[in-house]
Design an enzyme around this catalytic site. Structure first.
Site, PDB file in Angstrom:
ATOM      1  N   ASN A 130      -0.863   4.447  -1.396  1.00 55.97           N
ATOM      2  CA  ASN A 130      -0.063   5.372  -2.211  1.00 55.97           C
ATOM      3  C   ASN A 130       0.177   4.761  -3.602  1.00 55.97           C
ATOM      4  O   ASN A 130      -0.192   3.607  -3.845  1.00 55.97           O
ATOM      5  CB  ASN A 130       1.252   5.664  -1.470  1.00 55.97           C
ATOM      6  CG  ASN A 130       2.143   4.441  -1.432  1.00 55.97           C
ATOM      7  OD1 ASN A 130       1.666   3.318  -1.447  1.00 55.97           O
ATOM      8  ND2 ASN A 130       3.432   4.648  -1.379  1.00 55.97           N
ATOM      9  N   GLU A 167       2.547   0.272  -1.411  1.00 58.91           N
ATOM     10  CA  GLU A 167       3.119  -0.248  -0.168  1.00 58.91           C
ATOM     11  C   GLU A 167       2.620   0.462   1.085  1.00 58.91           C
ATOM     12  O   GLU A 167       2.907   0.012   2.193  1.00 58.91           O
ATOM     13  CB  GLU A 167       4.656  -0.199  -0.215  1.00 58.91           C
ATOM     14  CG  GLU A 167       5.292   1.187  -0.108  1.00 58.91           C
ATOM     15  CD  GLU A 167       5.329   1.936  -1.446  1.00 58.91           C
ATOM     16  OE1 GLU A 167       4.685   1.476  -2.394  1.00 58.91           O
ATOM     17  OE2 GLU A 167       5.990   2.983  -1.518  1.00 58.91           O
ATOM     18  N   CYS A 213       2.596   3.328  -5.328  1.00 57.49           N
ATOM     19  CA  CYS A 213       3.216   1.998  -5.578  1.00 57.49           C
ATOM     20  C   CYS A 213       2.630   0.902  -4.709  1.00 57.49           C
ATOM     21  O   CYS A 213       3.064  -0.254  -4.773  1.00 57.49           O
ATOM     22  CB  CYS A 213       4.726   2.104  -5.402  1.00 57.49           C
ATOM     23  SG  CYS A 213       5.441   3.287  -6.570  1.00 57.49           S
TER      24      CYS A 213
HETATM   25  N1  UDP Z   1       6.619   8.230  -5.979  1.00 55.45           N
HETATM   26  C1  UDP Z   1       6.087   9.239  -6.759  1.00 55.45           C
HETATM   27  N2  UDP Z   1       6.563   9.424  -8.037  1.00 55.45           N
HETATM   28  C2  UDP Z   1       7.539   8.643  -8.566  1.00 55.45           C
HETATM   29  C3  UDP Z   1       8.087   7.597  -7.763  1.00 55.45           C
HETATM   30  C4  UDP Z   1       7.610   7.435  -6.471  1.00 55.45           C
HETATM   31  O1  UDP Z   1       5.203   9.955  -6.323  1.00 55.45           O
HETATM   32  O2  UDP Z   1       7.931   8.853  -9.736  1.00 55.45           O
HETATM   33  C5  UDP Z   1       6.113   8.028  -4.579  1.00 55.45           C
HETATM   34  C6  UDP Z   1       5.071   6.955  -4.492  1.00 55.45           C
HETATM   35  O3  UDP Z   1       4.176   7.231  -3.432  1.00 55.45           O
HETATM   36  C7  UDP Z   1       5.892   5.740  -4.153  1.00 55.45           C
HETATM   37  C8  UDP Z   1       6.874   6.354  -3.168  1.00 55.45           C
HETATM   38  O4  UDP Z   1       7.164   7.628  -3.753  1.00 55.45           O
HETATM   39  O5  UDP Z   1       5.112   4.737  -3.612  1.00 55.45           O
HETATM   40  C9  UDP Z   1       8.133   5.604  -2.956  1.00 55.45           C
HETATM   41  O6  UDP Z   1       8.725   5.263  -4.195  1.00 55.45           O
HETATM   42  P1  UDP Z   1      10.268   4.985  -4.308  1.00 55.45           P
HETATM   43  O7  UDP Z   1      10.691   4.237  -3.100  1.00 55.45           O
HETATM   44  O8  UDP Z   1      10.546   4.363  -5.637  1.00 55.45           O
HETATM   45  O9  UDP Z   1      10.860   6.475  -4.281  1.00 55.45           O
HETATM   46  P2  UDP Z   1      12.345   7.054  -4.131  1.00 55.45           P
HETATM   47  O10 UDP Z   1      12.434   7.634  -2.762  1.00 55.45           O
HETATM   48  O11 UDP Z   1      13.338   5.967  -4.407  1.00 55.45           O
HETATM   49  O12 UDP Z   1      12.418   8.133  -5.179  1.00 55.45           O
END
Ligand code: UDP
Length: 575
Positions: free
Chosen positions: A275, A279, A277
């Site tokens: 994905n 992970e 980021c």
């Molecule tokens: N992600 C995305 N756009 C963003 C930030 C995150 O699509 O602007 C997706 C991406 O797959 C990332 C995952 O959400 O690996 C998790 O990111 P994060 O934990 O920062 O998301 P949160 O749930 O805190 O918004």
């Protein structure tokens, strides 16, 4: 019945929720409170329990899901908070789409990417199957344009599609190190105007890392003909990669063999991409929903130790929550629905780890911090596996269990993967804790979220201790505005300077070791940025890549302070 807990949220958290998460009417006026948001999400996710008689009593599940979110002890990834119980009902953050070597497949993937971004998800792609630039094209007797030119189409399309009006689309683009166009790929983001909606990672292999170590040449292979087209010194390619990452933080790396050694379902194919980021390694058309426990909330009453009894209660509840999410999600494509439900991957992780260490009085850059991380994640991993095993007895094993690695090991689980450490870029702000397993970035930080919201804050524990010791906060605030680190500020007592260590004070090797500690107890990957001081050299970057490979990390992202003009804290990989 007691009254539902009202969510205790900081002004920053309320701002974020109001801007992007709370439901609005047709005129764009916010129509729900944060409490109503958590109720909407809890009720919607708990309704999946109906599928599994006898199941938990619905109302009870909804109430527990509500409490665990409203108390900021656990939050699912942003799309679940935004979309559960609303018309879109797309709850996953992570997707991988396959890209085969045909125009049809490439433009199908562009279309699917648009649909996923529109619904709030991020997409990852491997472009390694595309024939190299200047290779033959039979249908037109012309020359192929190569993966890099096609990647620009995906990037442009992302610009055009604003992600569900909530966040800009994020992508991961991966190219194998043995693809003939690898040098062009490595250099791509040295131009800051290029691929602005993508994180790029080079797919490294064990064979390549071996060749680097022994200063050998290795073969670049045309994926269409499967024939080697030339041989390059591995050190040359590695040095270009290291220089580029040192310059701009891009590309990062993923270790494909490490990822595939842990692939739980090799019978369904090998894993080529992650994905955005990094992970969550996934098969083509797979998706995954993440959720994170705020471990800073999991301390014993006296605040001196981790409350493992509390974790033992929360982990099964949150595993159940994420398994329920799978049944509630409306996937953007039938193929994604099918593939995701074959493996039922979920990604339970943590946030607030740096805050937890601060509460325990342990500086992040110590051996003790590594030990705490190790014990904590081992406990969460084993409880999460047990919970998925329990779910398998109630609901059945994941459909692709037959022939999976889990079957070989005799572990009957509901989910092919259970744990992942997410960046928690936004949900950590809602929960008011440090992001993922990252150290504090600064004690007084301005965060840029979703492009236009800027939030400023002092770390609450720092504030508390500074007040208790009568430090002059206004003077400090001015001095701290110049630098993220407080190591040099002699007016702050030594023990406080030591405890509130920031990302820049920590050696790259320690960052990598912390990532490796969490990787050991995570089924999928670990989101972590290896922060380097402005004075770091390319040699430091090379050492970090090599150490990460040796310690079994699935990938690595470095970021040298000041090397990128625009950055988002806590999730530095998505710009
Ligand atoms: N992600 C995305 N756009 C963003 C930030 C995150 O699509 O602007 C997706 C991406 O797959 C990332 C995952 O959400 O690996 C998790 O990111 P994060 O934990 O920062 O998301 P949160 O749930 O805190 O918004």
């Amino acid at each position: 019945m007691t009254r539902p807990l009202s969510p205790r949220l900081t002004p920053n958290a309320r701002t974020v929720l109001r801007q992007r998460y709370l439901a609005r009417d047709a005129k764009g006026v916010v129509t729900e409170t944060p409490a109503a948001l958590f109720q909407r999400v809890a009720a919607d996710i708990a309704s999946a329990e109906r599928l599994y008689p006898p199941g938990t009593r619905l109302a009870l599940a909804a109430r527990r899901f509500y409490d665990v979110m409203a108390s900021r002890t656990f939050l699912p990834n942003s799309p679940t908070l935004m979309n559960a119980g609303r018309p879109l009902q797309q709850l996953s953050a992570c997707f991988v789409l396959p890209v085969d070597d045909s125009l049809e497949s490439i433009f199908d993937a562009v279309k699917y990417q648009a649909l996923i971004h529109q619904s709030g998800g991020g997409t990852g792609f491997s472009f390694s199957r595309l024939r190299p630039a200047a290779d033959a094209v039979a249908t037109t007797s012309g020359a192929a344009s190569g993966p890099v030119s096609f990647m620009r189409v995906f990037n442009l399309s992302t610009d055009v599609i604003k992600q569900g009006g909530t966040r800009r689309g994020a992508n991961m683009g991966i190219l194998r190190v043995d693809h003939p166009d690898i040098l062009e790929f490595i250099a791509l983001k040295q131009n800051p105007m290029e691929m602005t909606n993508f994180n790029l990672s080079v797919g490294l292999t064990d064979e390549f890392m071996e060749a680097v170590r022994h200063s050998r040449r290795y073969a670049l292979v045309n994926p269409r003909t499967k024939r080697p087209v030339k041989r390059l010194p591995a050190a040359l390619v590695f040095n270009r990669l290291v220089e580029a990452a040192w310059q701009s933080g891009e590309p990062g790396v993923v270790f494909l063999d490490t990822i595939n050694r842990a692939n739980p379902t090799p019978q369904l194919g090998s894993i080529e991409a992650t994905n955005p980021c990094g992970e969550q390694p996934l098969l083509g058309y797979e998706s995954c929903t993440l959720g994170s426990i705020n471990v800073a909330r999991c301390l014993t009453r006296d605040g001196r130790a981790i409350d493992y009894d509390m974790l033992a209660a929360i982990v099964p509840l949150t595993v159940r929550f994420l398994d329920d999410v799978l049944d509630r999600t409306r996937f953007p494509l039938p193929a994604i629905d099918r593939q995701t439900k074959l493996t039922r991957k979920i990604g339970l992780g943590i946030m607030g780890f740096a805050d937890l260490l601060i509460r325990l009085g342990i500086p992040y850059d110590t051996e003790e911090a590594l030990k705490v991380g190790d014990q904590l994640m081992r406990a969460i991993q084993s409880q999460a596996h047990a919970a998925s095993e329990q779910l398998a007895t109630e609901r059945g094993v994941f459909p692709a269990y037959q022939g999976s690695r889990l079957q070989d090991e005799g572990r009957r689980r509901r989910n092919a993967t259970v744990t992942t450490i997410a960046p928690t870029g936004t949900i950590s702000i809602i929960a008011d804790c440090s992001a993922g397993i990252e150290p504090l970035y600064g004690i007084s930080v301005t965060r840029t979220i979703m492009e236009d919201i800027r939030l400023e804050s002092f770390h609450p524990e720092f504030l508390k201790q500074a007040r208790a010791r009568g430090l002059a906060l206004e003077t400090l605030r001015r001095e701290m505005a110049h630098s993220e680190s407080i190591r040099h500020l002699t007016q702050i007592p030594e023990d406080m300077r030591r405890l509130f260590v920031t990302a820049h004070d920590i050696s790259p090797a320690h960052h990598v070791r912390m990532q490796a500690v969490f990787q050991r107890s995570s089924d999928s990957g670990v989101s972590k940025t290896i922060n380097l001081p402005p004075t770091a050299t390319p040699k430091d970057v090379a050492a970090a890549f090599q150490l990460a490979h040796e310690l079994g990390c699935k990938g690595l992202t470095v970021y040298r302070s000041g090397s990128r003009a625009h950055q988002v804290l806590a999730c530095t990989h998505v710009q």
